[in-house]
Design a protein around this motif. Structure first.
Motif, mmCIF file in Angstrom:
data_model
loop_
_atom_site.group_PDB
_atom_site.id
_atom_site.type_symbol
_atom_site.label_atom_id
_atom_site.label_comp_id
_atom_site.label_asym_id
_atom_site.label_seq_id
_atom_site.Cartn_x
_atom_site.Cartn_y
_atom_site.Cartn_z
ATOM 1 N N LEU A 69 -83.923 31.700 -40.835
ATOM 2 C CA LEU A 69 -82.457 31.273 -40.979
ATOM 3 C C LEU A 69 -82.284 30.079 -40.548
ATOM 4 O O LEU A 69 -81.329 29.770 -40.846
ATOM 5 N N ILE A 70 -83.318 29.302 -39.832
ATOM 6 C CA ILE A 70 -82.641 27.646 -39.725
ATOM 7 C C ILE A 70 -82.317 27.099 -40.935
ATOM 8 O O ILE A 70 -81.392 26.237 -41.502
ATOM 9 N N ASP A 71 -83.258 27.125 -41.892
ATOM 10 C CA ASP A 71 -83.405 26.041 -43.473
ATOM 11 C C ASP A 71 -81.945 26.893 -44.041
ATOM 12 O O ASP A 71 -81.325 26.420 -44.457
ATOM 13 N N ILE A 72 -80.933 27.958 -43.446
ATOM 14 C CA ILE A 72 -79.791 28.455 -44.434
ATOM 15 C C ILE A 72 -78.165 27.739 -43.046
ATOM 16 O O ILE A 72 -78.247 27.137 -44.478
ATOM 17 N N ALA A 73 -78.523 27.340 -41.996
ATOM 18 C CA ALA A 73 -77.340 26.938 -41.814
ATOM 19 C C ALA A 73 -77.856 25.517 -42.041
ATOM 20 O O ALA A 73 -77.099 24.833 -42.098
ATOM 21 N N VAL A 74 -79.502 24.909 -42.621
ATOM 22 C CA VAL A 74 -79.021 23.278 -42.378
ATOM 23 C C VAL A 74 -78.913 23.423 -44.282
ATOM 24 O O VAL A 74 -77.988 22.172 -44.832
ATOM 25 N N ALA A 75 -79.377 24.059 -44.989
ATOM 26 C CA ALA A 75 -78.406 24.053 -46.470
ATOM 27 C C ALA A 75 -76.944 24.460 -46.165
ATOM 28 O O ALA A 75 -76.181 23.175 -47.459
ATOM 29 N N TRP A 76 -76.470 25.067 -45.697
ATOM 30 C CA TRP A 76 -74.881 25.013 -45.657
ATOM 31 C C TRP A 76 -74.450 23.447 -45.029
ATOM 32 O O TRP A 76 -73.733 23.239 -45.431
ATOM 33 N N ALA A 77 -75.403 23.070 -43.782
ATOM 34 C CA ALA A 77 -74.761 21.619 -43.767
ATOM 35 C C ALA A 77 -74.559 20.859 -44.969
ATOM 36 O O ALA A 77 -74.266 20.042 -44.685
ATOM 37 N N LEU A 78 -76.260 20.870 -45.256
ATOM 38 C CA LEU A 78 -75.835 19.646 -46.349
ATOM 39 C C LEU A 78 -74.951 19.330 -46.767
ATOM 40 O O LEU A 78 -74.648 18.248 -48.089
ATOM 41 N N TYR A 79 -74.468 21.026 -47.181
ATOM 42 C CA TYR A 79 -73.893 21.129 -48.997
ATOM 43 C C TYR A 79 -72.042 20.896 -48.256
ATOM 44 O O TYR A 79 -71.583 19.830 -48.736
ATOM 45 N N VAL A 80 -72.093 20.628 -47.251
ATOM 46 C CA VAL A 80 -70.463 20.791 -46.406
ATOM 47 C C VAL A 80 -70.832 18.737 -46.014
ATOM 48 O O VAL A 80 -69.847 18.186 -46.560
ATOM 49 N N LEU A 81 -71.794 18.065 -45.551
ATOM 50 C CA LEU A 81 -71.773 16.784 -45.530
ATOM 51 C C LEU A 81 -71.946 15.808 -47.009
ATOM 52 O O LEU A 81 -71.207 15.224 -46.554
ATOM 53 N N PHE A 82 -72.505 16.140 -48.070
ATOM 54 C CA PHE A 82 -72.279 15.644 -48.988
ATOM 55 C C PHE A 82 -70.971 15.747 -50.371
ATOM 56 O O PHE A 82 -71.473 15.683 -51.396
ATOM 57 N N ALA A 83 -70.556 17.166 -50.153
ATOM 58 C CA ALA A 83 -69.806 17.309 -50.846
ATOM 59 C C ALA A 83 -68.653 16.735 -51.212
ATOM 60 O O ALA A 83 -68.059 16.531 -52.740
ATOM 61 N N PRO A 84 -68.592 15.180 -50.579
ATOM 62 C CA PRO A 84 -67.512 14.231 -51.054
ATOM 63 C C PRO A 84 -67.999 13.739 -52.461
ATOM 64 O O PRO A 84 -67.473 13.063 -53.514
ATOM 65 N N ALA A 85 -69.117 14.144 -52.174
ATOM 66 C CA ALA A 85 -70.196 12.834 -53.826
ATOM 67 C C ALA A 85 -69.909 14.574 -55.276
ATOM 68 O O ALA A 85 -70.420 13.743 -55.734
ATOM 69 N N GLY A 86 -69.397 14.905 -55.053
ATOM 70 C CA GLY A 86 -69.214 16.192 -55.253
ATOM 71 C C GLY A 86 -70.017 17.547 -55.336
ATOM 72 O O GLY A 86 -70.681 17.584 -54.886
ATOM 73 N N ARG A 87 -68.414 18.330 -55.530
ATOM 74 C CA ARG A 87 -69.302 20.081 -54.712
ATOM 75 C C ARG A 87 -69.908 20.627 -55.840
ATOM 76 O O ARG A 87 -70.708 21.029 -55.215
ATOM 77 N N ALA A 88 -69.886 20.719 -57.100
ATOM 78 C CA ALA A 88 -71.080 21.379 -57.791
ATOM 79 C C ALA A 88 -72.591 20.694 -57.556
ATOM 80 O O ALA A 88 -72.630 21.406 -57.170
ATOM 81 N N ARG A 89 -72.596 19.090 -57.355
ATOM 82 C CA ARG A 89 -73.614 18.907 -57.415
ATOM 83 C C ARG A 89 -74.364 18.897 -55.829
ATOM 84 O O ARG A 89 -75.565 19.377 -55.481
#
Length: 240
Positions: free
Chosen positions: A70-90
Motif C-alpha cells: 500500500l505504501i508503495d502505491i502512495a510513493v509512486a503517486w507522490a514521485l509522479y507529482v513531485l517530478f511532473a514539472p520535468a515532463g508529465r509523460a516521463r
C-alpha cells in the motif's frame, strides 16, 4: 491541462520521504527477520515447524508485506507529482514502473498467505507444497524487482535531465536500478546462484542503500523547504 502548485509538490515530497522511511523499517522486518528467519529453503519440514512455532510472528510479517504494498502505491503517486514539472509523460512512466513492481509484490503476498495456510494445517497439502508457495513468492518478487530496477533507472535519468534533485543522487539511483535488474536476471539464468549470492548481495545492497537513503533525506528536506524544487512556484503542465 494540470496546475501543480509548490505546496502540492512539498506535500508530495513529504509523503514520498515518509513512505521511504516506513518502507526501510517494514522491509527489514518482513524480509530479514520474518521471511529469511523462518523459511528454510533447503528444508520444507523445518520451515513448517518454524512457522507453526511462531505463527503470530509470521502473520505480522505477512501484514508488513501488505502494508509495504500500500505504501508503495502512495510513493509512486507522490514521485509522479513531485517530478511532473520535468515532463508529465516521463514522470508517469517512472510511476508506472513502480506500480508494476508493487503489483507483483502483492501477488507474492498472496503466495505467502497460501503457504501459511498449508503450513498451519488448514489444507491437506504437505510441507513441500508450503515451501513451493514461498518459492513462488520469491519468483513473483524477483519479476517485480526487474520493474523496480527500471523504475530506479528511469527516475535517475529524470533527475539528471531535469536537475530537480541533485544529479549525483540520480546517478547512484541508475547504478542501483541496474544492479537490481542484473541480480534478478542472475536468479533466473544462473543454475547455481548460491555460489554467487554473496557477491550479488553486495553489488545490490551497497548502491541501493546509499542511493535510496540519500534520496530519502533529500525528499524529507525538500518537503520542509519553501520550494520542493528550484523551478517555478506554479507551473502549467501540458502533455509531453
Amino acid at each position: 491541462m494540470t496546475i501543480t502548485t509548490d505546496t502540492t509538490r512539498r506535500s508530495a515530497a513529504r509523503i514520498a520521504g515518509t513512505g521511504y522511511l516506513a518502507l526501510f523499517v517494514l522491509a527489514i522486518f518482513a524480509n530479514f527477520v520474518v521471511k529469511q528467519g523462518l523459511i528454510d529453503t533447503t528444508s520444507a519440514a523445518a520451515t513448517v515447524e518454524a512457522i507453526r512455532a511462531q505463527e503470530s510472528l509470521f502473520r505480522v510479517g505477512l501484514a508488513a508485506f501488505v502494508i509495504i504494498f500500500l505504501i508503495d502505491i502512495a510513493v509512486a503517486w507522490a514521485l509522479y507529482v513531485l517530478f511532473a514539472p520535468a515532463g508529465r509523460a516521463r514522470s508517469l512512466l517512472v510511476a508506472w514502473f513502480r506500480v508494476v513492481y508493487t503489483v507483483f509484490l502483492g501477488v507474492g503476498a498472496v503466495f505467502m498467505f497460501l503457504g501459511l495456510q498449508i503450513a498451519t494445517g488448514t489444507s491437506s497439502l504437505g510441507p513441500e507444497a508450503a515451501l513451493l508457495m514461498f518459492e513462488a513468492f520469491d519468483f513473483a518478487w524477483f519479476v517485480g524487482l526487474i520493474a523496480f530496477g527500471g523504475h530506479l533507472v528511469l527516475l535517475g535519468v529524470l533527475i539528471i535531465r531535469s536537475g530537480l534533485a541533485p544529479r549525483l543522487i540520480g546517478g547512484i539511483l541508475i547504478v542501483a536500478g541496474g544492479a537490481y535488474a542484473i541480480d534478478t536476471l542472475a536468479h533466473v539464468l544462473v543454475a547455481d546462484y548460491a555460489a554467487i549470492a554473496g557477491v550479488m548481495l553486495a553489488c545490490v545492497a551497497i548502491p541501493s542503500i546509499v542511493a535510496e537513503l540519500a534520496f530519502t533525506i533529500w525528499l524529507l528536506l525538500a518537503g520542509r523547504r519553501s520550494s520542493a524544487v528550484t523551478r517555478e512556484d506554479v507551473r502549467v503542465l501540458a502533455p509531453q
